[in-house]
Design a protein around this motif. Structure first.
Motif, mmCIF file in Angstrom:
data_model
loop_
_atom_site.group_PDB
_atom_site.id
_atom_site.type_symbol
_atom_site.label_atom_id
_atom_site.label_comp_id
_atom_site.label_asym_id
_atom_site.label_seq_id
_atom_site.Cartn_x
_atom_site.Cartn_y
_atom_site.Cartn_z
ATOM 1 N N THR A 8 1.346 -4.295 -9.864
ATOM 2 C CA THR A 8 2.519 -3.483 -10.180
ATOM 3 C C THR A 8 2.743 -3.555 -11.678
ATOM 4 N N MET A 9 2.731 -2.387 -12.308
ATOM 5 C CA MET A 9 2.897 -2.336 -13.753
ATOM 6 C C MET A 9 4.346 -2.083 -14.166
ATOM 7 N N ARG A 10 5.062 -1.305 -13.360
ATOM 8 C CA ARG A 10 6.456 -0.994 -13.674
ATOM 9 C C ARG A 10 7.171 -0.677 -12.370
ATOM 10 N N GLU A 11 8.343 -1.249 -12.212
ATOM 11 C CA GLU A 11 9.119 -1.028 -11.000
ATOM 12 C C GLU A 11 10.594 -1.197 -11.337
ATOM 13 N N ALA B 276 0.843 -1.198 0.000
ATOM 14 C CA ALA B 276 0.000 0.000 0.000
ATOM 15 C C ALA B 276 0.871 1.237 0.000
ATOM 16 N N PHE B 277 0.318 2.292 -0.579
ATOM 17 C CA PHE B 277 0.898 3.620 -0.449
ATOM 18 C C PHE B 277 0.003 4.365 0.528
ATOM 19 N N VAL B 278 0.619 4.981 1.502
ATOM 20 C CA VAL B 278 -0.138 5.585 2.601
ATOM 21 C C VAL B 278 0.216 7.061 2.706
ATOM 22 N N MET B 279 -0.808 7.893 2.597
ATOM 23 C CA MET B 279 -0.629 9.339 2.749
ATOM 24 C C MET B 279 -0.921 9.693 4.206
#
Length: 159
Positions: free
Chosen positions: A143-146, A67-70
């Motif tokens: 995930t599309m690009r990493e 997750a990305f968490v703000m």
């Protein structure tokens, strides 16, 4: 250090394969092995190359949720930035942390075993950091690009 086109080729090759032999790297960038080794050494000494790491498969390690968490902080809390930065040092679930512009103060990249682990992380760790006002989670579905290699060099480094 001035980075030229050859240096950028070296950096791209090392980003693709940090274990590439010097001989193969030299062939890839059309240099002699000694010249290539010298350039890599200069890139390391200058700090452009900060180190070499292994890329791990988080799923195979049992970390199924990303997750990305703000995080938005209360600005009336004393030393909110210092306290948050200190608390991050003890959160193994956080694999990346950034100070950002916009409505939130921080962006965290988080990995957990499952949704229960993620829920416990938010409720028992993040919300307990002094000054935390708001938490917004963005769960990664795919995930599309990493780990992309460096892009086109800035105009000042083209040669």
């Amino acid at each position: 250090m001035n980075v030229d086109v050859i240096d950028l080729k070296i950096l791209k090759a090392l980003q693709r394969d940090g274990r590439i032999s010097n001989l193969k790297l030299a062939e890839t960038v059309c240099l002699s092995p000694s010249a290539c080794l010298r350039r890599v050494g200069l890139l390391e000494e200058s700090g452009i190359i900060r180190g070499y790491t292994a890329q791990l498969d988080a799923g195979m390690l049992g970390l199924e949720v990303e997750a990305f968490v703000m995080i938005t902080m209360r600005r009336d809390a004393d030393r909110w930035h210092e306290q948050f930065a200190a608390a991050l040092q003890h959160l193994d679930e956080v694999i990346g942390s950034y100070v950002v512009t916009g409505e939130a103060n921080y962006l965290l990249r988080v990995r957990t075993r499952n949704l229960k682990h993620y829920s416990d992380f938010v409720l028992e760790k993040i919300y307990k950091i002094p000054g935390v006002l708001d938490i917004r989670s963005y769960m990664v579905l795919q995930t599309m690009r990493e780990n992309a290699v460096i892009g086109e060099p800035p105009a000042s480094t083209k040669g």
